[in-house]
Design a protein around this motif. Structure first.
Motif, PDB file in Angstrom:
ATOM      1  N   TRP A  21     -49.036  80.739 -62.986  1.00 52.30           N
ATOM      2  CA  TRP A  21     -48.642  80.451 -61.434  1.00 52.30           C
ATOM      3  C   TRP A  21     -48.459  79.767 -60.743  1.00 52.30           C
ATOM      4  O   TRP A  21     -47.914  80.349 -59.925  1.00 52.30           O
ATOM      5  CB  TRP A  21     -50.570  81.107 -60.619  1.00 52.30           C
ATOM      6  CG  TRP A  21     -50.751  82.234 -62.009  1.00 52.30           C
ATOM      7  CD1 TRP A  21     -50.438  83.539 -61.738  1.00 52.30           C
ATOM      8  CD2 TRP A  21     -52.600  82.545 -62.000  1.00 52.30           C
ATOM      9  NE1 TRP A  21     -50.991  84.885 -62.404  1.00 52.30           N
ATOM     10  CE2 TRP A  21     -51.869  84.325 -62.539  1.00 52.30           C
ATOM     11  CE3 TRP A  21     -53.615  82.217 -61.947  1.00 52.30           C
ATOM     12  CZ2 TRP A  21     -53.079  84.762 -62.735  1.00 52.30           C
ATOM     13  CZ3 TRP A  21     -54.775  82.739 -62.067  1.00 52.30           C
ATOM     14  CH2 TRP A  21     -54.297  83.826 -62.628  1.00 52.30           C
ATOM     15  N   ALA A  22     -48.186  78.488 -61.084  1.00 52.91           N
ATOM     16  CA  ALA A  22     -47.979  77.444 -60.299  1.00 52.91           C
ATOM     17  C   ALA A  22     -46.334  77.294 -60.514  1.00 52.91           C
ATOM     18  O   ALA A  22     -45.254  77.458 -60.026  1.00 52.91           O
ATOM     19  CB  ALA A  22     -49.335  75.831 -60.904  1.00 52.91           C
ATOM     20  N   ARG A  23     -45.988  77.787 -61.443  1.00 50.56           N
ATOM     21  CA  ARG A  23     -44.594  77.797 -62.070  1.00 50.56           C
ATOM     22  C   ARG A  23     -43.902  78.853 -61.779  1.00 50.56           C
ATOM     23  O   ARG A  23     -42.846  78.684 -60.756  1.00 50.56           O
ATOM     24  CB  ARG A  23     -44.691  77.406 -63.498  1.00 50.56           C
ATOM     25  CG  ARG A  23     -42.740  77.318 -64.371  1.00 50.56           C
ATOM     26  CD  ARG A  23     -42.528  78.201 -65.023  1.00 50.56           C
ATOM     27  NE  ARG A  23     -42.810  79.370 -65.419  1.00 50.56           N
ATOM     28  CZ  ARG A  23     -43.116  80.302 -66.701  1.00 50.56           C
ATOM     29  NH1 ARG A  23     -43.403  79.307 -67.823  1.00 50.56           N
ATOM     30  NH2 ARG A  23     -43.531  81.142 -66.645  1.00 50.56           N
ATOM     31  N   ASN A  24     -44.760  80.211 -61.457  1.00 53.05           N
ATOM     32  CA  ASN A  24     -43.906  81.524 -60.472  1.00 53.05           C
ATOM     33  C   ASN A  24     -44.155  80.599 -58.851  1.00 53.05           C
ATOM     34  O   ASN A  24     -43.300  81.185 -58.600  1.00 53.05           O
ATOM     35  CB  ASN A  24     -44.869  81.892 -60.496  1.00 53.05           C
ATOM     36  CG  ASN A  24     -44.615  82.672 -62.360  1.00 53.05           C
ATOM     37  OD1 ASN A  24     -43.912  82.461 -62.751  1.00 53.05           O
ATOM     38  ND2 ASN A  24     -44.963  84.503 -62.656  1.00 53.05           N
ATOM     39  N   LEU A  30     -57.065  78.174 -59.078  1.00 53.58           N
ATOM     40  CA  LEU A  30     -57.779  76.581 -59.409  1.00 53.58           C
ATOM     41  C   LEU A  30     -59.483  76.361 -59.269  1.00 53.58           C
ATOM     42  O   LEU A  30     -60.044  75.718 -59.512  1.00 53.58           O
ATOM     43  CB  LEU A  30     -57.110  75.653 -58.498  1.00 53.58           C
ATOM     44  CG  LEU A  30     -55.787  75.699 -58.930  1.00 53.58           C
ATOM     45  CD1 LEU A  30     -54.634  74.963 -57.396  1.00 53.58           C
ATOM     46  CD2 LEU A  30     -55.413  74.592 -59.755  1.00 53.58           C
ATOM     47  N   LEU A  31     -59.356  77.177 -58.090  1.00 50.83           N
ATOM     48  CA  LEU A  31     -61.415  77.334 -58.199  1.00 50.83           C
ATOM     49  C   LEU A  31     -61.540  77.801 -59.186  1.00 50.83           C
ATOM     50  O   LEU A  31     -62.888  77.129 -58.850  1.00 50.83           O
ATOM     51  CB  LEU A  31     -60.915  78.251 -55.877  1.00 50.83           C
ATOM     52  CG  LEU A  31     -60.991  77.782 -54.844  1.00 50.83           C
ATOM     53  CD1 LEU A  31     -60.869  78.612 -53.952  1.00 50.83           C
ATOM     54  CD2 LEU A  31     -61.661  76.636 -55.084  1.00 50.83           C
ATOM     55  N   LEU A  32     -61.143  79.029 -59.980  1.00 55.42           N
ATOM     56  CA  LEU A  32     -62.325  79.956 -60.826  1.00 55.42           C
ATOM     57  C   LEU A  32     -62.211  78.443 -61.987  1.00 55.42           C
ATOM     58  O   LEU A  32     -63.431  78.499 -62.462  1.00 55.42           O
ATOM     59  CB  LEU A  32     -61.721  80.763 -60.963  1.00 55.42           C
ATOM     60  CG  LEU A  32     -62.852  81.690 -62.342  1.00 55.42           C
ATOM     61  CD1 LEU A  32     -64.126  81.582 -61.062  1.00 55.42           C
ATOM     62  CD2 LEU A  32     -62.083  83.239 -63.020  1.00 55.42           C
ATOM     63  N   LEU A  33     -61.889  77.527 -61.248  1.00 55.65           N
ATOM     64  CA  LEU A  33     -60.906  76.657 -63.118  1.00 55.65           C
ATOM     65  C   LEU A  33     -62.211  75.573 -63.181  1.00 55.65           C
ATOM     66  O   LEU A  33     -62.189  75.325 -63.664  1.00 55.65           O
ATOM     67  CB  LEU A  33     -59.760  76.119 -63.517  1.00 55.65           C
ATOM     68  CG  LEU A  33     -59.202  74.595 -64.285  1.00 55.65           C
ATOM     69  CD1 LEU A  33     -60.427  75.585 -65.487  1.00 55.65           C
ATOM     70  CD2 LEU A  33     -57.618  75.035 -64.212  1.00 55.65           C
ATOM     71  N   GLY A  75     -51.169  82.918 -54.103  1.00 56.01           N
ATOM     72  CA  GLY A  75     -52.751  83.642 -54.167  1.00 56.01           C
ATOM     73  C   GLY A  75     -53.459  83.341 -55.182  1.00 56.01           C
ATOM     74  O   GLY A  75     -54.439  83.040 -55.678  1.00 56.01           O
ATOM     75  N   LEU A  76     -52.507  83.982 -56.291  1.00 52.20           N
ATOM     76  CA  LEU A  76     -53.202  83.680 -57.671  1.00 52.20           C
ATOM     77  C   LEU A  76     -53.636  82.377 -58.357  1.00 52.20           C
ATOM     78  O   LEU A  76     -54.587  82.408 -58.602  1.00 52.20           O
ATOM     79  CB  LEU A  76     -52.244  84.683 -58.750  1.00 52.20           C
ATOM     80  CG  LEU A  76     -52.176  85.578 -58.560  1.00 52.20           C
ATOM     81  CD1 LEU A  76     -50.884  86.666 -59.340  1.00 52.20           C
ATOM     82  CD2 LEU A  76     -53.295  86.544 -59.066  1.00 52.20           C
ATOM     83  N   ALA A  87     -54.198  77.831 -68.906  1.00 51.01           N
ATOM     84  CA  ALA A  87     -52.634  78.837 -69.289  1.00 51.01           C
ATOM     85  C   ALA A  87     -52.183  79.053 -68.113  1.00 51.01           C
ATOM     86  O   ALA A  87     -51.290  79.710 -68.448  1.00 51.01           O
ATOM     87  CB  ALA A  87     -52.736  79.157 -70.713  1.00 51.01           C
ATOM     88  N   LEU A  88     -53.642  80.238 -67.005  1.00 54.14           N
ATOM     89  CA  LEU A  88     -52.651  81.041 -65.534  1.00 54.14           C
ATOM     90  C   LEU A  88     -52.373  80.286 -64.732  1.00 54.14           C
ATOM     91  O   LEU A  88     -51.617  80.998 -64.356  1.00 54.14           O
ATOM     92  CB  LEU A  88     -54.089  82.405 -66.133  1.00 54.14           C
ATOM     93  CG  LEU A  88     -54.743  83.135 -67.152  1.00 54.14           C
ATOM     94  CD1 LEU A  88     -55.690  84.218 -66.734  1.00 54.14           C
ATOM     95  CD2 LEU A  88     -53.332  84.209 -67.078  1.00 54.14           C
TER      96      LEU A  88
END
Lengths: 100, 91
Positions: A26-29, A46-49, A40-41, A21-22
């Motif tokens: 962030w991708a949309r923004n 993505l890495l944490l995912l 950055g977010l 969801a996050l």
């Protein structure tokens, strides 16, 4: 399955759901603003995912590795679960401020 | 302040609408009802965004609660270059 493994599985699964969801926000923004803040977010998310997908794999989908680690070193197994739960708390807070 | 602006306006889910609110009150200070009408947003949504902007010292309000008019803070005015850079990134 031990209680520890259940807790780690639940935390890893929730982490993946929240991060998807996050990362979506962030991708949309990022696509809209093309600025480094959402980028950055997005990269962080993505890495944490990726890390949490790996966790879901060895806790939920194929718990052989997790079981092996736990039987070989129960303390390490508990520590790993604890890290997973701390991560969940961190992501919940991040979701709370980002969902706004 | 710059970091706050980037985060509040481009790092969160409601950033886009907060940018529209800031653009509208920059043009002319307005109250929550006018903002909801002018931007075609739900009144409660506007209230929520205004609270976030107030919390972060991006907008000020003047007047009593119900009809209070919102306007950019002096602090945001001092960082208006950043705000414009953000505005320019939205078509």
């Amino acid at each position: 399955m031990s209680l520890w493994l259940d807790a780690a599985s639940a935390a890893a699964t929730l982490n993946v759901v929240l991060l998807v969801a996050l990362v979506g926000i962030w991708a949309r923004n990022y696509l809209e603003f093309r600025s480094k803040h959402p980028l950055g977010l997005l990269v962080f998310g993505l890495l944490l995912l990726a890390e949490n997908c790996l966790s879901v794999y060895y806790y939920v989908i194929d718990p052989e590795v997790a079981n092996l680690l736990r039987s070989a070193a129960p303390v390490a197994g508990r520590a790993m679960t604890f890290v997973q739960i701390l991560e969940l708390a961190a992501i919940l807070f991040l979701a709370w401020v980002t969902w706004d | 302040m710059e970091g706050t602006l980037w985060y509040v306006l481009t790092g969160t889910r409601g950033g886009r609408n907060r940018i529209r609110i800031l653009q509208a009150i920059d043009e002319r200070p307005r109250n929550a009802h006018q903002l909801a009408d002018d931007l075609d947003l739900d009144y409660k949504t506007v209230r929520h965004h205004l609270d976030v902007l107030l919390d972060n010292d991006i907008v000020d309000k003047s007047g009593d609660d119900y009809g209070a008019v919102y306007l950019p803070t002096d602090r945001v005015r001092a960082n208006w270059g950043t705000v414009q850079e953000i505005f320019e990134r939205v078509e």
